[in-house]
Write a protein that holds these residues in place. Structure first.
Motif, PDB file in Angstrom:
ATOM      1  N   THR A 149      -7.319   7.858  -4.804  1.00  0.00           N
ATOM      2  CA  THR A 149      -8.770   8.426  -4.790  1.00  0.00           C
ATOM      3  C   THR A 149      -9.806   7.448  -4.133  1.00  0.00           C
ATOM      4  O   THR A 149      -9.647   6.361  -4.197  1.00  0.00           O
ATOM      5  N   SER A 150     -10.709   8.051  -3.693  1.00  0.00           N
ATOM      6  CA  SER A 150     -11.796   7.544  -2.795  1.00  0.00           C
ATOM      7  C   SER A 150     -12.942   8.177  -2.840  1.00  0.00           C
ATOM      8  O   SER A 150     -13.089   9.503  -2.839  1.00  0.00           O
ATOM      9  N   ASN A 151     -14.059   7.580  -2.777  1.00  0.00           N
ATOM     10  CA  ASN A 151     -15.476   8.267  -2.725  1.00  0.00           C
ATOM     11  C   ASN A 151     -15.497   8.822  -1.253  1.00  0.00           C
ATOM     12  O   ASN A 151     -16.406   9.795  -1.243  1.00  0.00           O
ATOM     13  N   ASP A 152     -14.850   8.357  -0.423  1.00  0.00           N
ATOM     14  CA  ASP A 152     -14.863   8.925   1.043  1.00  0.00           C
ATOM     15  C   ASP A 152     -13.701   9.777   1.282  1.00  0.00           C
ATOM     16  O   ASP A 152     -12.531   9.586   0.667  1.00  0.00           O
ATOM     17  N   ASP A 153     -13.829  10.807   2.109  1.00  0.00           N
ATOM     18  CA  ASP A 153     -12.415  11.459   2.440  1.00  0.00           C
ATOM     19  C   ASP A 153     -11.445  10.689   2.953  1.00  0.00           C
ATOM     20  O   ASP A 153     -11.693   9.916   4.160  1.00  0.00           O
ATOM     21  N   ILE A 154     -10.205  10.811   2.317  1.00  0.00           N
ATOM     22  CA  ILE A 154      -9.054   9.873   2.862  1.00  0.00           C
ATOM     23  C   ILE A 154      -8.624  10.720   3.906  1.00  0.00           C
ATOM     24  O   ILE A 154      -8.230  12.025   3.794  1.00  0.00           O
ATOM     25  N   THR A 155      -8.377  10.154   5.093  1.00  0.00           N
ATOM     26  CA  THR A 155      -7.812  10.917   6.369  1.00  0.00           C
ATOM     27  C   THR A 155      -6.209  10.651   6.613  1.00  0.00           C
ATOM     28  O   THR A 155      -5.672  11.364   7.220  1.00  0.00           O
ATOM     29  N   SER A 156      -5.715   9.451   6.087  1.00  0.00           N
ATOM     30  CA  SER A 156      -4.179   9.147   6.045  1.00  0.00           C
ATOM     31  C   SER A 156      -3.820   8.213   5.350  1.00  0.00           C
ATOM     32  O   SER A 156      -4.571   7.433   4.780  1.00  0.00           O
ATOM     33  N   VAL A 157      -2.502   8.229   4.842  1.00  0.00           N
ATOM     34  CA  VAL A 157      -1.901   7.224   4.068  1.00  0.00           C
ATOM     35  C   VAL A 157      -0.502   6.801   4.801  1.00  0.00           C
ATOM     36  O   VAL A 157       0.258   7.972   5.038  1.00  0.00           O
ATOM     37  N   GLN A 158      -0.375   5.545   5.148  1.00  0.00           N
ATOM     38  CA  GLN A 158       0.904   5.155   5.488  1.00  0.00           C
ATOM     39  C   GLN A 158       1.632   4.313   4.432  1.00  0.00           C
ATOM     40  O   GLN A 158       0.892   3.327   4.207  1.00  0.00           O
ATOM     41  N   VAL A 159       2.923   4.693   4.046  1.00  0.00           N
ATOM     42  CA  VAL A 159       3.592   3.917   3.038  1.00  0.00           C
ATOM     43  C   VAL A 159       4.580   2.988   3.832  1.00  0.00           C
ATOM     44  O   VAL A 159       5.566   3.487   4.572  1.00  0.00           O
ATOM     45  N   TYR A 160       4.627   1.456   3.606  1.00  0.00           N
ATOM     46  CA  TYR A 160       5.633   0.501   4.202  1.00  0.00           C
ATOM     47  C   TYR A 160       6.596  -0.015   3.267  1.00  0.00           C
ATOM     48  O   TYR A 160       5.910  -0.437   2.094  1.00  0.00           O
ATOM     49  N   ASP A 161       7.683  -0.285   3.492  1.00  0.00           N
ATOM     50  CA  ASP A 161       8.619  -1.093   2.632  1.00  0.00           C
ATOM     51  C   ASP A 161       8.139  -2.622   2.860  1.00  0.00           C
ATOM     52  O   ASP A 161       7.058  -2.890   3.856  1.00  0.00           O
ATOM     53  N   MET A 162       8.900  -3.672   2.168  1.00  0.00           N
ATOM     54  CA  MET A 162       8.617  -4.836   2.289  1.00  0.00           C
ATOM     55  C   MET A 162       9.115  -5.503   3.793  1.00  0.00           C
ATOM     56  O   MET A 162       8.688  -6.672   3.906  1.00  0.00           O
ATOM     57  N   LEU A 163       9.734  -4.851   4.267  1.00  0.00           N
ATOM     58  CA  LEU A 163      10.255  -5.329   5.729  1.00  0.00           C
ATOM     59  C   LEU A 163       9.294  -4.635   6.746  1.00  0.00           C
ATOM     60  O   LEU A 163       9.276  -5.050   7.837  1.00  0.00           O
ATOM     61  N   GLY A 164       8.326  -3.807   6.513  1.00  0.00           N
ATOM     62  CA  GLY A 164       7.392  -3.417   7.280  1.00  0.00           C
ATOM     63  C   GLY A 164       7.609  -2.037   7.729  1.00  0.00           C
ATOM     64  O   GLY A 164       6.957  -1.719   8.627  1.00  0.00           O
TER      65      GLY A 164
END
Length: 207
Positions: A149-164
């Protein structure tokens, strides 16, 4: 020239980039005992406050002798902009490929000057650039999903593992986004969360 005495020194290898303390002008020198394997421990790569508009991630190169004559980076070349914590580049552009992109944080760095292989091991992520009261993740650790959650609109989320490696991506236009963790293996991940006002990286734990 007078005495004929001579001495050999290992090549100096350092990390340089857009981060505080470097600003593409100063190297963080690594240590070595054999001139092949170099290490840099507990090095913080943080936002350079002198930037008018800070970059969303750390952008780095590894180079010899504080010079651009021989340098190392990503095999994708300049402009690839792919987050990665490991890579090898010996003969890329300017001798070393493109910039290394990693989330701001503290890392142990290892580099093999013979093979050109480099690795950044995450120790801790930098404090996120959102105000403390405007951004949160719950539950964390999670078994099936994280809510961001954020006070601003979130436009994207990218998830990476520990190797990038990118393991999840989602576009949005809301103040709360749910990230599905059901198909992810147990372990530590990091998510790059973007809003119209900037981006930040947060550590995620899958139980």
């Amino acid at each position: 020239m007078t005495t004929g005495d001579y001495e050999f020194f290992n090549v100096v290898v350092g990390v340089i980039g857009n981060v505080a303390g470097s600003g593409w002008g100063t190297d963080f020198d690594m240590t070595t005992t054999d001139g092949i394997t170099y290490t840099l421990l507990n090095q913080a790569f943080l936002v350079d406050g002198s930037q008018a508009t800070p970059d969303p991630e750390a952008r780095l190169k590894i180079r010899d002798n504080h010079s651009w004559n021989v340098n190392f980076g990503t095999s994708g070349g300049d402009g690839s902009n792919a987050l990665a914590l490991t890579g090898t580049a010996q003969n890329g552009k300017n001798g070393g490929g493109g910039n290394i992109f990693i989330p701001y944080g503290t890392y142990d760095v290892s580099f093999n000057r013979t093979t050109g292989a480099w690795a950044f091991t995450l120790k801790s992520l930098a404090v996120n650039k959102f105000d403390a009261g405007s951004f949160k993740v719950y539950p964390n650790p999670a078994k099936t999903s994280w809510n961001i959650t954020s006070n601003d609109d979130i436009t994207s989320v990218q998830v990476y593992d520990m190797l990038g490696k990118s393991v999840y991506a989602k576009t949005a236009s809301s103040k709360e986004v749910t990230v599905n963790a059901a198909d992810l293996s147990k372990g530590v991940y990091f998510a790059k969360v973007s809003t119209a006002n900037g981006s930040s990286t947060v550590k995620l734990v899958k139980e």
